[in-house]
Design an enzyme around this catalytic site. Structure first.
Site, PDB file in Angstrom:
ATOM      1  CB  CYS A   1      -0.992  -0.027   1.268  1.00  0.00           C
ATOM      2  SG  CYS A   1      -2.078   1.386   1.336  1.00  0.00           S
TER       3      CYS A   1
ATOM      4  CB  CYS B   1      -8.148  -0.500   6.074  1.00  0.00           C
ATOM      5  SG  CYS B   1      -9.899   0.310   5.843  1.00  0.00           S
TER       6      CYS B   1
END
Length: 374
Positions: free
Chosen positions: A98, A194
């Site tokens: 990410c 997440c």
């Protein structure tokens, strides 16, 4: 009249990025904020609340706020790899990808299109320029240093990046937020990935990967039960094995020691310090250096440095040898517990993060796959 240079802060909705924006604003930067969504909210990853917290901070600081959705890019460049690796029985770390592909990739490019001359984040790390080339250094708060998660970012993507929290302790950041009256001053730090959120990991993974049951065997080859699929386990794991007591074994906890992907077998041992959980070294591929590789690597010589094989691990002294154009072995001064395929070994010279590589396998004492460097 030429506009003043613009710094765009990645504003997540947490206290760290809020204080980063505050510090840069008060230091005289022209600051705007950017909140990005990387996962479509499915009731577990609370994107709406995070955006409202970011919006509240931007209003408190009187800073413009942009909002952008990178969910498609995240699925293509991070989540697809996450599923592929788990499907291979490995244990990926999507936070590293990410940072590389999203935060310092598509987000950075988007911020540039908004006119940014500098990008800022709330990471606990430091970026410095040496002879015009960026170097990544640890944050001074040893308990919060996040250079491990940034090791795969390309050097060119660290140019003009600001990390104002790298010189601060977490306690300092909280106090700054309190003194400024920020609504997120006491907000709990986010943990975990997440897109999984506050739900069991196996429940989430089962939505994308089918069960693939197989035998659980101990280090003597004895059958100890059944597993639901190698994707659901990681090396060193203790809980969730569902192995009952055995008359032929003492009442010690069982741990995952290995995955035999070819046979679809999960190998378990008893005892936290069982020798099969320890490795003298590891083999890794996809080596990434932040900037120019160390001179010893270029010359094909061994490299003395320190390494981490997991976040928040203390630095471990090791010798790194080049085994191919993009492969290495790390031989540790002290045995390491469960180097895990799919995870990362991150290399350091003092507080400087040199880069890292993807772990392929652990190496037992006396084992080496060393061959001439290409």
């Amino acid at each position: 009249m030429t506009a003043e240079p613009l710094t765009i802060v990645a504003l997540s909705g947490g206290v760290d990025s809020a204080v980063a924006a505050l510090l840069l604003r008060d230091a005289g930067h022209r600051v705007q904020c950017l909140h990005m969504t990387n996962w479509e909210d499915d009731g577990y990853c609370d994107n709406a609340r995070e955006f409202q917290d970011a919006r509240r901070v931007s209003l408190e600081l009187e800073l413009p706020l942009h909002r952008v959705n990178f969910a498609r890019e995240y699925r293509d460049q991070v989540f697809a790899d996450f599923l592929t690796e788990h499907g291979r029985g490995r244990t990926p770390n999507p936070d590293v990808l990410c940072n590389r592909h999203i935060k310092f990739g598509v987000m950075r490019r988007y911020a540039r299109r908004l006119g940014a001359t500098a990008i800022a984040t709330g990471h606990y790390a430091r970026v410095e320029s040496v002879d015009g080339s960026p170097r990544l250094r640890k944050g001074i708060d040893a308990g919060k240093d996040q250079s491990y998660f940034l090791h795969a970012v390309a050097a060119e993507d660290l140019v003009d990046v600001l990390m104002p929290l790298g010189e601060l302790l977490k306690s300092d950041v909280r106090e700054i937020a309190r003194s400024a009256g920020l609504a997120v001053a006491e907000k709990k730090d986010s943990t975990g990935i997440c897109f999984i959120g506050e739900r069991p990991f196996a429940e989430f993974l089962h939505r994308y990967l089918p069960d693939n049951p197989g035998p659980i065997r101990d280090d003597q080859g004895s059958d100890r039960g059944r597993h639901r699929g190698l994707a659901y386990y990681t090396l060193g794991q203790r809980h969730g094995l569902n192995i009952g007591g055995a008359a032929d074994r003492p009442e010690n906890a069982w741990y995952v020691a290995d995955k035999d992907v070819a046979r679809n077998e999960l190998v378990v041992v008893q005892g936290h310090d069982h020798p099969l959980l320890l490795r003298a070294g590891l083999a890794a591929t996809d080596v990434h250096w932040i900037g120019a590789p160390p001179a010893a690597w270029v010359r094909g010589e061994s490299l003395r440095c320190h390494a981490k094989i997991r976040y928040r691990q203390a630095d471990q002294a090791c010798t790194v040898v080049r085994t191919g154009p993009n492969a290495l072995e790390a031989h540790f001064d002290a045995p390491q517990r469960t180097p895990t395929p799919g995870q990362f070994v991150v290399l350091y010279d003092g507080d400087r993060c040199l880069g890292g590589a993807t772990i392929e396998r652990g190496l037992a004492a006396g084992t080496s796959e060393l061959r001439a460097a290409v």
